[in-house]
Scaffold this motif. Structure first.
Motif, PDB file in Angstrom:
ATOM      1  N   PHE A   1       0.956  -1.123  -0.166  1.00 20.10           N
ATOM      2  CA  PHE A   1       0.048  -0.063  -0.137  1.00 20.10           C
ATOM      3  C   PHE A   1       1.025   1.350  -0.006  1.00 20.10           C
ATOM      4  N   THR A   2       2.085   1.256   0.426  1.00 20.06           N
ATOM      5  CA  THR A   2       2.893   2.269   0.539  1.00 20.06           C
ATOM      6  C   THR A   2       3.375   2.639  -1.018  1.00 20.06           C
ATOM      7  N   ALA A   3       3.735   1.695  -1.721  1.00 21.05           N
ATOM      8  CA  ALA A   3       4.440   1.793  -3.066  1.00 21.05           C
ATOM      9  C   ALA A   3       3.106   2.329  -3.724  1.00 21.05           C
ATOM     10  N   CYS A   4       1.985   1.808  -3.686  1.00 20.47           N
ATOM     11  CA  CYS A   4       0.833   2.142  -4.565  1.00 20.47           C
ATOM     12  C   CYS A   4       0.586   3.458  -4.378  1.00 20.47           C
TER      13      CYS A   4
ATOM     14  N   PHE B   1      -5.883  -0.002   8.990  1.00 20.84           N
ATOM     15  CA  PHE B   1      -4.358  -0.091   9.378  1.00 20.84           C
ATOM     16  C   PHE B   1      -3.481   0.610   8.309  1.00 20.84           C
ATOM     17  N   MET B   2      -4.059   0.514   6.760  1.00 22.86           N
ATOM     18  CA  MET B   2      -3.415   1.345   5.883  1.00 22.86           C
ATOM     19  C   MET B   2      -3.505   2.730   6.291  1.00 22.86           C
ATOM     20  N   VAL B   3      -4.400   3.187   6.510  1.00 15.76           N
ATOM     21  CA  VAL B   3      -4.598   4.891   6.691  1.00 15.76           C
ATOM     22  C   VAL B   3      -3.724   5.256   7.964  1.00 15.76           C
ATOM     23  N   GLU B   4      -3.638   4.462   8.970  1.00 13.89           N
ATOM     24  CA  GLU B   4      -3.140   4.679  10.211  1.00 13.89           C
ATOM     25  C   GLU B   4      -1.593   4.889   9.930  1.00 13.89           C
ATOM     26  N   GLU B   5      -1.187   3.697   9.078  1.00 10.29           N
ATOM     27  CA  GLU B   5       0.495   3.693   8.541  1.00 10.29           C
ATOM     28  C   GLU B   5       0.547   4.990   7.717  1.00 10.29           C
ATOM     29  N   LEU B   6      -0.215   5.182   6.885  1.00  8.77           N
ATOM     30  CA  LEU B   6       0.013   6.673   6.007  1.00  8.77           C
ATOM     31  C   LEU B   6       0.173   7.751   6.813  1.00  8.77           C
ATOM     32  N   ILE B   7      -0.814   7.920   7.840  1.00  7.62           N
ATOM     33  CA  ILE B   7      -0.809   8.824   8.754  1.00  7.62           C
ATOM     34  C   ILE B   7       0.639   8.971   9.613  1.00  7.62           C
ATOM     35  N   LYS B   8       1.126   7.814  10.024  1.00  7.70           N
ATOM     36  CA  LYS B   8       2.406   7.766  10.714  1.00  7.70           C
ATOM     37  C   LYS B   8       3.611   8.258   9.819  1.00  7.70           C
ATOM     38  N   GLN B   9       3.567   7.960   8.655  1.00  7.78           N
ATOM     39  CA  GLN B   9       4.414   8.430   7.533  1.00  7.78           C
ATOM     40  C   GLN B   9       4.442   9.936   7.082  1.00  7.78           C
TER      41      GLN B   9
END
Length: 338
Positions: free
Chosen positions: A109-112, A142-150
């Motif tokens: 999901f990060t690369a996408c 989980f995906m949105v939370e990780e993007l928020i952390k980034q």
């Protein structure tokens, strides 16, 4: 049968996929999953698929998505790092996705996201996913939370149903011309837009679908028109993903989705789960039917899924999602008793 712990080499090559080597990777992954995924192997055997004959994408069998509700879909034996679960009214009938390595999902999901929108660190990421955050096993959260952390922006975060606070954040970012992405479930975005009309120039509105019984069902076009009118946004973006996948497709407007290089959509006949349409390739015309998805990132689950969605596929491999099948119990699911 000796089980590999991981197929690290295949993992690396999957995220370097292109139109040139996609078929080769998909066929290789089919054989890997046929060998080490008992449910998928039994399904293939039941429909008389001979693995040695699989040498093109259109010969690969697609597992009906309902199997994720009744079976543990695993390639190789492992204790899952996380179990994602779909939303639903009865937990006994929700889909479950057993994830072997969360790093593969994070990479996907990060690369996408970076492919379509650039790095999350340069944006303010806002999540409006109240019904999802209430659960602790949502792949979307989980995906949105990780993007928020980034993100490097300290206003990035989940806003649940605090629409006033969300409004202040968006207006603050608009004044500063801060690139912002608001990712929201459809009913929450509609509620927010009805309460707070504004004019957006630096904020991407991205709907993820879903009324969750909170509002009357609407077509994607109706949703987008309403959001555009209330928020004065030129385009409404969309994310297409599901619990059973580790990859997403994105639309930057008009409901036309594009996949990352390691994901592909095919169209099958609605009344024949084994018939893949090919007319658009030869005639360069769009095709309509049920959606099959190849998700190469789903290496330790099943990468070949027959969904319950109906869509239209264009000759450039972009696609639309038109809705759900009238009878979402896809033909062939009687084989779930395997």
């Amino acid at each position: 049968m000796k089980q590999p712990v991981k197929n690290t080499d295949l993992e690396k090559r999957i995220f370097a996929a292109s139109s040139v080597n996609f078929t080769e990777l998909a066929v290789e992954l089919f054989h890997f999953q046929y060998r080490y995924n008992e449910v998928y192997r039994n399904y293939c055997n039941t429909i008389n698929i001979l693995p040695d004959t699989i040498d093109t994408i259109r010969k690969i069998p697609f597992l009906p998505i309902q199997f994720f509700k009744s079976h543990e879909i695993k390639t190789t034996f492992f204790e899952p790092a996380v179990i994602f679960e779909s939303s639903g009214t009865t937990s006994a009938f929700n889909s479950r996705h057993f994830v072997k390595d969360i790093a593969v999902y994070r990479k996907s999901f990060t690369a996408c996201f970076e492919k379509f929108y650039g790095q999350a660190k340069n944006k303010c990421i806002l999540g409006l996913l109240p019904s999802y955050v209430e659960r602790n096993n949502s792949s979307l959260v989980f995906m949105v939370e990780e993007l928020i952390k980034q993100s490097d922006n300290n206003l990035s975060g989940f806003y649940l149903s605090d629409y006033d606070k969300l409004l202040r954040t968006i207006l603050h970012n608009e004044i500063l011309k801060q690139p912002t992405v608001l990712i929201g479930v459809t009913y929450a975005l509609l509620d927010f837009a009805e309460k707070h009309s504004m004019q957006l120039r630096n904020t991407i509105i991205m709907e993820t679908g879903g009324m969750k019984g909170r509002r009357e069902e609407m077509t994607r076009q109706q949703v987008h028109i309403q959001l555009q009118n209330n928020l004065s946004a030129s385009l409404i973006h969309s994310e297409y993903g599901m619990t059973e996948l580790l990859s997403q497709a994105y639309s930057k407007g008009d409901g036309i989705f594009h996949c990352p290089p390691w994901m592909k959509v095919l169209i099958r006949e609605e009344d024949d789960p084994f018939a893949i349409k090919t007319a658009h390739i030869l005639q360069k015309k769009p095709m309509t039917g049920a959606i099959n998805i190849i998700d190469l990132a789903n290496i330790y689950s099943c990468s070949f899924i027959a969904t319950a969605d109906v869509g239209r596929l264009y000759s450039n491999e972009s696609f639309e999602v038109l809705g759900r099948m009238d009878n979402s119990d896809i033909r062939g699911c009687s084989l779930m008793a395997l």
